[in-house]
Design an enzyme around this catalytic site. Structure first.
Site, short mmCIF file in Angstrom:
data_model
loop_
_atom_site.label_atom_id
_atom_site.label_comp_id
_atom_site.label_asym_id
_atom_site.label_seq_id
_atom_site.Cartn_x
_atom_site.Cartn_y
_atom_site.Cartn_z
CG HIS A 103 -1.41 -0.62 1.22
ND1 HIS A 103 -3.80 -0.82 1.42
CD2 HIS A 103 -2.09 -2.02 0.80
CE1 HIS A 103 -4.41 -1.40 1.25
NE2 HIS A 103 -3.30 -2.24 0.47
CG HIS A 224 -3.43 -11.94 -1.59
ND1 HIS A 224 -4.80 -11.24 -2.67
CD2 HIS A 224 -3.51 -11.32 -1.44
CE1 HIS A 224 -5.13 -10.55 -2.27
NE2 HIS A 224 -3.95 -9.59 -2.22
#
Length: 309
Positions: A103, A224
């Site tokens: 991010h 992930h």
């Protein structure tokens, strides 16, 4: 497991963007390349985290006695940052730390040459897409205080190193991270992160606008495999993400399997170009580790402003 018989140290060097208003030395994280007297298993191609930490500490003590003073100082700075991160990091915190990397770096925009790995995430924690990341920032704040008492470290460098350490702690590849990033004093523009609802075509376009290829996008998506997305052991960094994508468990009726992954994860397996890489990584964890390492290095370097000597 095998006993290393010799080690060498190399550095990942990228050309910095010139900054005439800043004067400092360039610093690098070493990448330890070790040869072994035993062959490594395809199922376990990397040393466990604790063993690698011991090997690195031993290697540093040997290297420091045989390198010029400038390089020895660089290695010492590296060790201080890594030790500071390790003192606050756990497998339960690894996914959040790795998300923090994505991010912060993911705001880069190729057209405007803005955003990137610059520590601006600390000013962006109130944005909806960054919900929950304040916990990860607080974890690293503790490490930063410890490190800053010895030597100053930018948020951008700290986050980049912490993400690499999170991957290593969970059994993933060892990632060399160059140091010397400068922090931004303002937040990056909003709306630059890829949305979770994008289809594969839109995702590929988004990543291309960040200078990342489809292959790199699919490799980075393998992050992930850790966390609560439902792709195998939440504390084990491996290629289970790709194997589970191929199974498409979310197509079953009801139950927890229907909640596995984000819409953007599921979209990848419906795209032919992405599917080729998904199949490759599902069948070859060593290839996945190598490509993830290279894509991670590119991600945390792209868009960064660097200290110059």
């Amino acid at each position: 497991m095998w006993a290393p018989t010799c080690c060498t140290v190399t550095w990942s060097v990228a050309s910095p963007s010139p900054r005439s208003d800043v004067s400092s030395k360039r610093r690098f994280l070493p990448h330890a390349a070790c040869s072994s007297g035993r062959s490594r298993s395809n199922d376990d191609p990397y040393l466990p985290y604790e063993r690698r930490s011991l090997v690195l500490s031993t290697m540093l003590s040997l290297v420091l006695a045989h390198v010029p003073i400038a390089n020895a100082l660089e290695l010492k700075e590296v060790s201080v940052i890594q030790n500071g991160v390790r003192s606050v990091l756990s497998k339960a915190k690894a996914a959040g730390i790795l998300r923090l990397v994505f991010h912060d770096a993911g705001t880069f925009d190729l057209d405007s040459k803005s955003g990137g790995m610059n520590g601006s995430i600390i000013y962006e924690l109130d944005r909806p897409e960054n919900a929950g990341l304040s916990k990860s920032v607080k974890v690293l704040e503790k490490a930063k205080r410890e490190i800053d008492s010895i030597q100053e470290v930018s948020w951008a460098d700290l986050i980049a190193v912490a993400g690499a350490e999170a991957v290593s702690l969970c059994g993933g590849p060892t990632i060399p991270v160059r140091l010397g990033r400068l922090d931004s004093s303002t937040p990056d523009a909003e709306g630059k992160l890829p949305e979770e609802t994008l289809d594969a075509i839109a995702l590929k376009r988004c990543f291309q606008n960040k200078g990342l290829s489809t292959q790199e996008m699919v490799a980075l998506s393998g992050a992930h495999s850790i966390g609560n997305k439902g792709f195998g052991n939440p504390f084990q960094f491996d290629n289970s993400y790709y194997s589970i994508l191929l199974e498409k468990p979310w197509t079953s009726s009801g139950g927890m399997s229907s909640m596995i992954g984000l819409p953007s994860d599921r979209a990848l397996v419906e795209d032919d170009e992405c599917l080729r890489w998904i199949k490759t990584y599902a069948g070859d964890q060593i290839k996945f580790f190598e490509d993830f390492k290279n894509a991670y290095i590119k991600l945390v370097n792209t868009g960064a402003s660097w200290e110059v000597s």
